[in-house]
Motif scaffolding. Sequence first.
Motif, PDB file in Angstrom:
ATOM      1  N   GLY A  26       0.780  -1.225   0.000  1.00  0.00           N
ATOM      2  CA  GLY A  26       0.000   0.000   0.000  1.00  0.00           C
ATOM      3  C   GLY A  26       0.812   1.275   0.000  1.00  0.00           C
ATOM      4  N   ILE A  27       0.340   2.245   0.764  1.00  0.00           N
ATOM      5  CA  ILE A  27       0.950   3.571   0.806  1.00  0.00           C
ATOM      6  C   ILE A  27       2.376   3.515   1.337  1.00  0.00           C
ATOM      7  CG2 ILE A  27       0.791   5.817   1.971  1.00  0.00           C
ATOM      8  CD1 ILE A  27      -2.302   5.377   1.785  1.00  0.00           C
ATOM      9  N   GLY A  28       2.607   2.675   2.342  1.00  0.00           N
ATOM     10  CA  GLY A  28       3.953   2.551   2.888  1.00  0.00           C
ATOM     11  C   GLY A  28       4.946   2.048   1.862  1.00  0.00           C
ATOM     12  N   ALA A  47      -6.930   3.196  -2.640  1.00  0.00           N
ATOM     13  CA  ALA A  47      -7.254   1.790  -2.867  1.00  0.00           C
ATOM     14  C   ALA A  47      -6.132   0.917  -2.315  1.00  0.00           C
ATOM     15  CB  ALA A  47      -7.453   1.531  -4.361  1.00  0.00           C
ATOM     16  N   THR A  48      -6.246   0.555  -1.045  1.00  0.00           N
ATOM     17  CA  THR A  48      -5.252  -0.295  -0.391  1.00  0.00           C
ATOM     18  C   THR A  48      -5.951  -1.409   0.364  1.00  0.00           C
ATOM     19  OG1 THR A  48      -5.197   0.849   1.744  1.00  0.00           O
ATOM     20  CG2 THR A  48      -3.860   1.789  -0.035  1.00  0.00           C
ATOM     21  N   GLU A  49      -5.155  -2.291   0.972  1.00  0.00           N
ATOM     22  CA  GLU A  49      -5.707  -3.399   1.742  1.00  0.00           C
ATOM     23  C   GLU A  49      -6.339  -2.941   3.048  1.00  0.00           C
ATOM     24  OE1 GLU A  49      -2.742  -6.315   2.441  1.00  0.00           O
ATOM     25  OE2 GLU A  49      -2.314  -6.669   0.329  1.00  0.00           O
ATOM     26  N   LEU A  50      -6.113  -1.690   3.438  1.00  0.00           N
ATOM     27  CA  LEU A  50      -6.555  -1.227   4.753  1.00  0.00           C
ATOM     28  C   LEU A  50      -8.066  -1.316   4.926  1.00  0.00           C
ATOM     29  CD1 LEU A  50      -5.273  -0.072   7.331  1.00  0.00           C
ATOM     30  CD2 LEU A  50      -5.703   2.214   6.421  1.00  0.00           C
ATOM     31  N   ILE A  51      -8.805  -1.246   3.825  1.00  0.00           N
ATOM     32  CA  ILE A  51     -10.256  -1.208   3.927  1.00  0.00           C
ATOM     33  C   ILE A  51     -10.876  -2.592   4.093  1.00  0.00           C
ATOM     34  CG2 ILE A  51     -10.850  -1.457   1.477  1.00  0.00           C
ATOM     35  CD1 ILE A  51     -12.783   0.950   1.908  1.00  0.00           C
ATOM     36  N   ARG A  52     -10.047  -3.632   4.162  1.00  0.00           N
ATOM     37  CA  ARG A  52     -10.566  -5.003   4.174  1.00  0.00           C
ATOM     38  C   ARG A  52     -11.457  -5.317   5.372  1.00  0.00           C
ATOM     39  NH1 ARG A  52      -5.203  -5.070   5.392  1.00  0.00           N
ATOM     40  NH2 ARG A  52      -4.521  -6.022   7.351  1.00  0.00           N
ATOM     41  N   ASN A  53     -11.296  -4.595   6.483  1.00  0.00           N
ATOM     42  CA  ASN A  53     -12.124  -4.848   7.660  1.00  0.00           C
ATOM     43  C   ASN A  53     -13.357  -3.951   7.724  1.00  0.00           C
ATOM     44  OD1 ASN A  53     -10.542  -6.900   9.047  1.00  0.00           O
ATOM     45  ND2 ASN A  53      -9.003  -5.304   9.320  1.00  0.00           N
ATOM     46  N   PHE A 112     -17.460   2.322  -7.027  1.00  0.00           N
ATOM     47  CA  PHE A 112     -17.175   3.680  -7.485  1.00  0.00           C
ATOM     48  C   PHE A 112     -15.696   4.036  -7.371  1.00  0.00           C
ATOM     49  CE2 PHE A 112     -21.630   3.659  -6.220  1.00  0.00           C
ATOM     50  CZ  PHE A 112     -22.229   4.240  -7.329  1.00  0.00           C
ATOM     51  N   ASN A 113     -14.863   3.014  -7.251  1.00  0.00           N
ATOM     52  CA  ASN A 113     -13.449   3.228  -7.003  1.00  0.00           C
ATOM     53  C   ASN A 113     -12.790   4.246  -7.931  1.00  0.00           C
ATOM     54  OD1 ASN A 113     -10.915   2.549  -5.667  1.00  0.00           O
ATOM     55  ND2 ASN A 113     -10.380   1.506  -7.552  1.00  0.00           N
ATOM     56  N   PRO A 114     -12.995   4.153  -9.255  1.00  0.00           N
ATOM     57  CA  PRO A 114     -12.319   5.114 -10.138  1.00  0.00           C
ATOM     58  C   PRO A 114     -12.771   6.552  -9.936  1.00  0.00           C
ATOM     59  CG  PRO A 114     -13.121   3.184 -11.352  1.00  0.00           C
ATOM     60  CD  PRO A 114     -13.768   3.151  -9.999  1.00  0.00           C
ATOM     61  N   LEU A 115     -13.970   6.745  -9.377  1.00  0.00           N
ATOM     62  CA  LEU A 115     -14.525   8.079  -9.234  1.00  0.00           C
ATOM     63  C   LEU A 115     -14.156   8.745  -7.918  1.00  0.00           C
ATOM     64  CD1 LEU A 115     -18.120   7.421 -10.641  1.00  0.00           C
ATOM     65  CD2 LEU A 115     -16.174   8.432 -11.849  1.00  0.00           C
ATOM     66  N   ILE A 116     -14.064   7.954  -6.831  1.00  0.00           N
ATOM     67  CA  ILE A 116     -13.897   8.579  -5.516  1.00  0.00           C
ATOM     68  C   ILE A 116     -12.561   8.283  -4.849  1.00  0.00           C
ATOM     69  CG2 ILE A 116     -16.373   8.583  -5.104  1.00  0.00           C
ATOM     70  CD1 ILE A 116     -16.026   6.195  -3.261  1.00  0.00           C
ATOM     71  N   SER A 117     -11.835   7.302  -5.342  1.00  0.00           N
ATOM     72  CA  SER A 117     -10.562   6.980  -4.693  1.00  0.00           C
ATOM     73  C   SER A 117      -9.413   7.133  -5.675  1.00  0.00           C
ATOM     74  CB  SER A 117     -10.591   5.563  -4.117  1.00  0.00           C
ATOM     75  OG  SER A 117     -10.553   4.607  -5.153  1.00  0.00           O
ATOM     76  N   GLN A 118      -8.221   6.872  -5.180  1.00  0.00           N
ATOM     77  CA  GLN A 118      -7.040   6.962  -6.024  1.00  0.00           C
ATOM     78  C   GLN A 118      -6.120   5.796  -5.711  1.00  0.00           C
ATOM     79  OE1 GLN A 118      -5.360  10.806  -5.212  1.00  0.00           O
ATOM     80  NE2 GLN A 118      -5.110  10.418  -3.028  1.00  0.00           N
ATOM     81  N   PRO A 119      -5.247   5.418  -6.635  1.00  0.00           N
ATOM     82  CA  PRO A 119      -4.344   4.294  -6.380  1.00  0.00           C
ATOM     83  C   PRO A 119      -3.352   4.603  -5.276  1.00  0.00           C
ATOM     84  CG  PRO A 119      -3.777   5.400  -8.430  1.00  0.00           C
ATOM     85  CD  PRO A 119      -5.077   5.987  -7.981  1.00  0.00           C
ATOM     86  N   ALA A 120      -2.729   3.560  -4.769  1.00  0.00           N
ATOM     87  CA  ALA A 120      -1.828   3.713  -3.626  1.00  0.00           C
ATOM     88  C   ALA A 120      -0.671   4.663  -3.915  1.00  0.00           C
ATOM     89  CB  ALA A 120      -1.298   2.352  -3.197  1.00  0.00           C
ATOM     90  N   ASP A 121      -0.171   4.664  -5.145  1.00  0.00           N
ATOM     91  CA  ASP A 121       0.960   5.560  -5.428  1.00  0.00           C
ATOM     92  C   ASP A 121       0.553   7.024  -5.348  1.00  0.00           C
ATOM     93  OD1 ASP A 121      -0.580   5.369  -7.744  1.00  0.00           O
ATOM     94  OD2 ASP A 121       1.146   5.515  -9.096  1.00  0.00           O
ATOM     95  N   ARG A 122      -0.696   7.339  -5.688  1.00  0.00           N
ATOM     96  CA  ARG A 122      -1.177   8.710  -5.515  1.00  0.00           C
ATOM     97  C   ARG A 122      -1.492   8.995  -4.048  1.00  0.00           C
ATOM     98  NH1 ARG A 122      -3.092  11.338 -10.149  1.00  0.00           N
ATOM     99  NH2 ARG A 122      -3.365  13.111  -8.723  1.00  0.00           N
TER     100      ARG A 122
END
Length: 305
Positions: A26-28, A213-219, A231-241
């Motif tokens: 993810g982000i780290g 969009a990372t694994e953090l949301i799994r819970n 709605f991922n492409p509309l409201i979130s961004q990839p981990a590198d962003r």
Amino acid sequence: MNDKWTAEDVPGQLGRVAVVTGANTGIGFETAKVLAARGAAVVLAVRDTDKGRRAADRITAATPDADVTVQHLDLTSLDSVRAAAARLRDRHPRIDLLINNAGVMYTPEGTTGDGFELQLGTNHLGHFALTGLLLDRMLTVEGSRVVTVSSLAHRIRASIDLDDLQWERRSYSRVGAYGQSKLANLQFTYELQRRLADKAPTVAVAAHPGLAATELIRNSAFVVRTVVTAFNPLISQPADRGALPTLRAATDPGVRGGEYYGPRGLRELRGYPVRVRSSELSHDEALQRRLWEASEDLTGVTFPV
């Protein structure tokens, strides 16, 4: 201030040492990858060292001359935090960047090995202890920074209940406990900066990734996961962003202690990283001091400032 800041704006990091917690995914991971590509000696401080080694291999595959090492760190165990800090102190007489990134989100009710509520123990108390144990390796280093990753969730059902930090008297709320831990990240940053100000070249800064969009949301609750997926492409961004606010907080020469960085887009969900504002409660100085004192008592770690 540059309002279209990207990873290309990260200045050279040759000669600098960066410790990034939760850097195997993810982000780290994205943060560590960019810092290594810019020349920093990067330590991936992770709970699962096998995943950490695979992450290091991915970084060196992209940047063959990257200086990347793996350090075991389990933030749910103060014994592990102390052992990791001791190892890092032995290996690194100076540390330029400590990026407190690792975390858990919306976990079922549970406790750490030390009996702390799981989200507060992992997201705040583990990082509080790690920072305190490493800070003297940073205090003489020009440009050194402690960057702690918070969340938009610090505004959602979030409070600091000093009489019940561990949720022993209340009905447990995953959302409330996560919000408390992320609010604690900000209050820790602001109190640390106040203690550092005019005493050392080290500064404390906070950041949040927006909705990444990372694994953090799994819970998260099923409905939350469903909406984010749909709605991922509309409201979130990839981990590198999502890593850009952390990278800017860690490396932009214009950053000042006590600042907070996040995406500039609608409701700070996505977009280029800019300085943003945190909640009014996060700036309650009396509460910051009381949380700091409680954190020292709970972890047994005091700071050299």
